[in-house]
Design a protein around this motif. Sequence first.
Motif, PDB file in Angstrom:
ATOM      1  N   ILE A 242       0.828  -1.199   0.000  1.00 22.16           N
ATOM      2  CA  ILE A 242       0.000   0.000   0.000  1.00 22.16           C
ATOM      3  C   ILE A 242       0.865   1.253   0.000  1.00 22.16           C
ATOM      4  N   ASN A 243       0.573   2.163  -0.884  1.00 26.06           N
ATOM      5  CA  ASN A 243       1.203   3.477  -0.894  1.00 26.06           C
ATOM      6  C   ASN A 243       0.240   4.441  -0.216  1.00 26.06           C
ATOM      7  N   ILE A 244       0.531   4.804   1.009  1.00 26.53           N
ATOM      8  CA  ILE A 244      -0.398   5.612   1.804  1.00 26.53           C
ATOM      9  C   ILE A 244      -0.690   6.949   1.137  1.00 26.53           C
ATOM     10  N   ASP A 245       0.269   7.489   0.397  1.00 25.75           N
ATOM     11  CA  ASP A 245       0.108   8.820  -0.178  1.00 25.75           C
ATOM     12  C   ASP A 245      -0.953   8.874  -1.282  1.00 25.75           C
ATOM     13  N   ASN A 246      -1.134   7.773  -2.008  1.00 26.23           N
ATOM     14  CA  ASN A 246      -2.097   7.842  -3.117  1.00 26.23           C
ATOM     15  C   ASN A 246      -3.106   6.702  -3.142  1.00 26.23           C
ATOM     16  N   ALA A 247      -3.066   5.816  -2.168  1.00 28.19           N
ATOM     17  CA  ALA A 247      -4.038   4.714  -2.129  1.00 28.19           C
ATOM     18  C   ALA A 247      -5.447   5.267  -1.925  1.00 28.19           C
ATOM     19  N   SER A 248      -6.384   4.731  -2.679  1.00 31.60           N
ATOM     20  CA  SER A 248      -7.774   5.169  -2.560  1.00 31.60           C
ATOM     21  C   SER A 248      -8.651   4.020  -2.077  1.00 31.60           C
ATOM     22  N   LEU A 249      -9.857   4.357  -1.673  1.00 30.21           N
ATOM     23  CA  LEU A 249     -10.793   3.369  -1.156  1.00 30.21           C
ATOM     24  C   LEU A 249     -12.097   3.417  -1.930  1.00 30.21           C
ATOM     25  N   VAL A 250     -12.712   2.263  -2.055  1.00 24.85           N
ATOM     26  CA  VAL A 250     -14.029   2.178  -2.679  1.00 24.85           C
ATOM     27  C   VAL A 250     -14.883   1.215  -1.853  1.00 24.85           C
TER      28      VAL A 250
ATOM     29  N   TYR B  61     -23.938   8.883  -1.376  1.00 27.76           N
ATOM     30  CA  TYR B  61     -22.827   9.821  -1.206  1.00 27.76           C
ATOM     31  C   TYR B  61     -21.552   9.268  -1.833  1.00 27.76           C
ATOM     32  N   GLU B  62     -21.292   8.002  -1.590  1.00 31.41           N
ATOM     33  CA  GLU B  62     -20.073   7.371  -2.106  1.00 31.41           C
ATOM     34  C   GLU B  62     -20.088   7.267  -3.623  1.00 31.41           C
ATOM     35  N   ASN B  63     -21.273   7.115  -4.206  1.00 30.60           N
ATOM     36  CA  ASN B  63     -21.376   6.951  -5.651  1.00 30.60           C
ATOM     37  C   ASN B  63     -21.259   8.267  -6.412  1.00 30.60           C
ATOM     38  N   HIS B  64     -21.441   9.394  -5.726  1.00 30.80           N
ATOM     39  CA  HIS B  64     -21.483  10.672  -6.423  1.00 30.80           C
ATOM     40  C   HIS B  64     -20.410  11.650  -5.956  1.00 30.80           C
ATOM     41  N   ASN B  65     -19.410  11.174  -5.256  1.00 27.44           N
ATOM     42  CA  ASN B  65     -18.383  12.065  -4.761  1.00 27.44           C
ATOM     43  C   ASN B  65     -17.006  11.663  -5.265  1.00 27.44           C
ATOM     44  N   LYS B  66     -16.035  12.538  -4.993  1.00 28.62           N
ATOM     45  CA  LYS B  66     -14.682  12.329  -5.488  1.00 28.62           C
ATOM     46  C   LYS B  66     -14.049  11.089  -4.845  1.00 28.62           C
ATOM     47  N   VAL B  67     -12.875  10.745  -5.364  1.00 24.29           N
ATOM     48  CA  VAL B  67     -12.144   9.590  -4.860  1.00 24.29           C
ATOM     49  C   VAL B  67     -11.830   9.764  -3.376  1.00 24.29           C
ATOM     50  N   ILE B  68     -12.035   8.701  -2.617  1.00 23.13           N
ATOM     51  CA  ILE B  68     -11.748   8.725  -1.183  1.00 23.13           C
ATOM     52  C   ILE B  68     -10.315   8.238  -0.973  1.00 23.13           C
ATOM     53  N   LEU B  69      -9.473   9.110  -0.476  1.00 23.27           N
ATOM     54  CA  LEU B  69      -8.083   8.755  -0.237  1.00 23.27           C
ATOM     55  C   LEU B  69      -7.904   8.175   1.163  1.00 23.27           C
ATOM     56  N   LEU B  70      -7.109   7.128   1.246  1.00 18.52           N
ATOM     57  CA  LEU B  70      -6.852   6.473   2.529  1.00 18.52           C
ATOM     58  C   LEU B  70      -6.260   7.451   3.530  1.00 18.52           C
ATOM     59  N   LYS B  71      -5.333   8.284   3.080  1.00 14.81           N
ATOM     60  CA  LYS B  71      -4.619   9.194   3.988  1.00 14.81           C
ATOM     61  C   LYS B  71      -5.532  10.258   4.590  1.00 14.81           C
ATOM     62  N   ASP B  72      -6.714  10.464   3.994  1.00 13.46           N
ATOM     63  CA  ASP B  72      -7.647  11.486   4.485  1.00 13.46           C
ATOM     64  C   ASP B  72      -8.607  10.962   5.543  1.00 13.46           C
ATOM     65  N   ASN B  73      -8.427   9.718   5.966  1.00 16.86           N
ATOM     66  CA  ASN B  73      -9.313   9.112   6.959  1.00 16.86           C
ATOM     67  C   ASN B  73      -8.487   8.532   8.103  1.00 16.86           C
ATOM     68  N   THR B  74      -8.715   9.037   9.296  1.00 11.44           N
ATOM     69  CA  THR B  74      -7.944   8.620  10.467  1.00 11.44           C
ATOM     70  C   THR B  74      -8.009   7.115  10.684  1.00 11.44           C
ATOM     71  N   ASP B  75      -9.194   6.524  10.522  1.00  7.51           N
ATOM     72  CA  ASP B  75      -9.389   5.105  10.784  1.00  7.51           C
ATOM     73  C   ASP B  75      -8.388   4.246  10.017  1.00  7.51           C
ATOM     74  N   PHE B  76      -8.381   4.401   8.698  1.00 10.41           N
ATOM     75  CA  PHE B  76      -7.539   3.568   7.841  1.00 10.41           C
ATOM     76  C   PHE B  76      -6.068   3.954   7.947  1.00 10.41           C
ATOM     77  N   ARG B  77      -5.819   5.247   8.062  1.00 11.31           N
ATOM     78  CA  ARG B  77      -4.443   5.738   8.134  1.00 11.31           C
ATOM     79  C   ARG B  77      -3.708   5.183   9.352  1.00 11.31           C
ATOM     80  N   GLU B  78      -4.402   5.134  10.477  1.00  9.01           N
ATOM     81  CA  GLU B  78      -3.770   4.632  11.696  1.00  9.01           C
ATOM     82  C   GLU B  78      -3.455   3.141  11.593  1.00  9.01           C
ATOM     83  N   ILE B  79      -4.314   2.392  10.904  1.00  8.06           N
ATOM     84  CA  ILE B  79      -4.109   0.945  10.803  1.00  8.06           C
ATOM     85  C   ILE B  79      -2.875   0.618   9.967  1.00  8.06           C
ATOM     86  N   VAL B  80      -2.692   1.322   8.857  1.00  5.19           N
ATOM     87  CA  VAL B  80      -1.590   0.985   7.946  1.00  5.19           C
ATOM     88  C   VAL B  80      -0.305   1.745   8.250  1.00  5.19           C
TER      89      VAL B  80
END
Length: 315
Positions: free
Chosen positions: A153-161, A176-195
């Motif tokens: 995983i590249n934390i800087d550019n990894a995205s989530l779907v 909301y998920e279907n109509h919004n921009k790409v969700i980046l892993l680094k922008d979410n505390t939950d996922f960022r802390e795990i990896v």
Amino acid sequence: MKEKFHNMPLWVINLITVVSGLITIITPIVTLIVSIQASIPIAWYITLTIVVLVGFIIILFLRVRKYRSIAINRMESASGTYQKLMNDALKQFFSIMHSHKKNTLNVSELTNTYIAKLSIILDNLCEVLNSFTQRKISACIKLITYNEAEEIINIDNASLVTFCRSNNSDTDRQNYENHNKVILLKDNTDFREIVSNGNDKDYFYQGDLEAYDKLLQKTGKHYDNTHKDWYNYYAGTIVVPIRIEFKLLYHQNKDDEYHILGFVCVDSKSKDAFTEQYEKYNVDVVKAYADLIYILLGQYRHYLKKLTANPATKP
């Protein structure tokens, strides 16, 4: 009568127990004082005391029976749903293998089948946690992107779907998920802390995210979430990775590193659902489901690669 007792709310049992306990303590004292002042025979005092104590013992017995009934119901619910889960997963695994051997599998069917089946597995997980927490629980599976060559995983550019959700999830969240921009892993505390390297936990667990955010603010940080209105949908969450050690994969030999496909995300609108006292037990349950989901998603990715690599073989 027995059925009415089992359907009696727990708060009623607790209230009766508290009141009866107070009566048990106060009655003998009051009775003794009155008997002394009114020269009532001591036998009356003893008789009343015995009656009150017997009543208290009966109430206490009923309370124990109620708690026992609740515990049994929870065990039956958890064991039954988990057994059904394993059986359905087993059928799913071999059904896909059979369809591929018969050359009746295509990308659309494969993906839709897994979305449907994994949603049912999430429903099963929610049922178990509902039983444990006595609160409404929702869940979803989020997949991540990474460097396919190294499967790191590249934390800087990894995205989530969001791959799928439990069927009790709010439809507004999916929209909301279907109509919004790409969700980046680094922008979410939950996922960022795990990896992130150096994190002492391999999961994210917070029963009260607003309180957690205020705690972070004291250190100049914030709880980051791509969904700006997340607090309208849940108050607490559990996130665990869908992963396996690289050293267990036949083509990898990397110690202390993991191949992560995504995350199982569980949440509730109640701040009392995921308490600190039961953190280990709740996390262990979600991890058990994440392990099974890894196997199924691994199979999904395997056949997806086969179908996309050989489009001419698709029906």
